[in-house]
Design a protein around this motif. Structure first.
Motif, short mmCIF file in Angstrom:
data_model
loop_
_atom_site.label_atom_id
_atom_site.label_comp_id
_atom_site.label_asym_id
_atom_site.label_seq_id
_atom_site.Cartn_x
_atom_site.Cartn_y
_atom_site.Cartn_z
N PRO A 85 48.71 142.54 56.19
CA PRO A 85 48.93 143.34 57.40
C PRO A 85 47.67 143.49 58.27
O PRO A 85 47.77 143.76 59.46
CB PRO A 85 49.40 144.70 56.88
N LYS A 86 46.49 143.27 57.67
CA LYS A 86 45.24 143.44 58.41
C LYS A 86 44.68 142.13 58.96
O LYS A 86 43.74 142.15 59.75
CB LYS A 86 44.19 144.10 57.51
N ASP A 87 45.23 141.00 58.50
CA ASP A 87 44.72 139.70 58.93
C ASP A 87 45.89 138.71 58.98
O ASP A 87 46.38 138.29 57.92
CB ASP A 87 43.64 139.22 57.96
N ARG A 88 46.31 138.34 60.18
CA ARG A 88 47.48 137.48 60.33
C ARG A 88 47.30 136.11 59.70
O ARG A 88 48.25 135.42 59.38
CB ARG A 88 47.83 137.30 61.81
#
Length: 155
Positions: A85-88
């Motif tokens: 969720p923090k890094d696509r």
């Protein structure tokens, strides 16, 4: 009189490790997992949500090699990749319910092997051996730490 430094134990440690792995692999062959796949599954079971690079560090493997292991585990239904969720661009790794069942079985195999390997050895002896091996490991890790600044300075 024998000195501590005159006692050669490196080959013995290596032999014990190789024998332990050989017997574990024989008992675990029914699951169809390689040792690398088993180690990765167990690590993800204990630390769900690791990224591939983090898993590679824990397993002391190259990230590309861990990627191949994860590909095979995913194809076999033991691991799933979920978006970070923090890094696509990144994926988080999780074990599946199928893996949880295998981990329990593998833990039983490991415990049974420890029982077989420690026949005739008291708990006190085992704890003493573990304490000594832990100190040896710490001594060797301290050597790594002491050598690291010299290596980095040479670059």
């Amino acid at each position: 009189m024998v000195n501590v430094e005159d006692i050669s134990f490196g080959y013995l440690l290596s032999d014990v490790t190789l024998l332990f792995r050989k017997h574990f692999d024989r008992r675990a062959v029914k699951f169809g997992l390689t040792r690398a796949q088993w180690r990765a599954t167990k690590m993800l079971y204990r630390r769900p949500g690791l990224r591939q690079t983090e898993l590679a560090e824990f397993l002391e493997m190259e990230p590309i090699a861990v990627g191949r292991v994860i590909d095979r585990l995913q194809a076999a239904g033991f691991v799933e990749r979920r978006p970070d969720p923090k890094d696509r661009r990144a994926w988080r790794l999780y074990t599946t319910e199928q893996a949880h069942e295998v981990v329990d079985d593998m833990e039983r195999i490991a415990k049974d092997l420890r029982i077989d390997a420690s026949t005739g050895i008291s708990c006190e002896e085992m704890m003493q051996m573990t304490a000594v091996l832990t100190r040896i490991k710490e001594n060797l890790q301290a050597l790594d730490e002491a050598e690291q600044p010299m290596t980095e300075a040479g670059n």
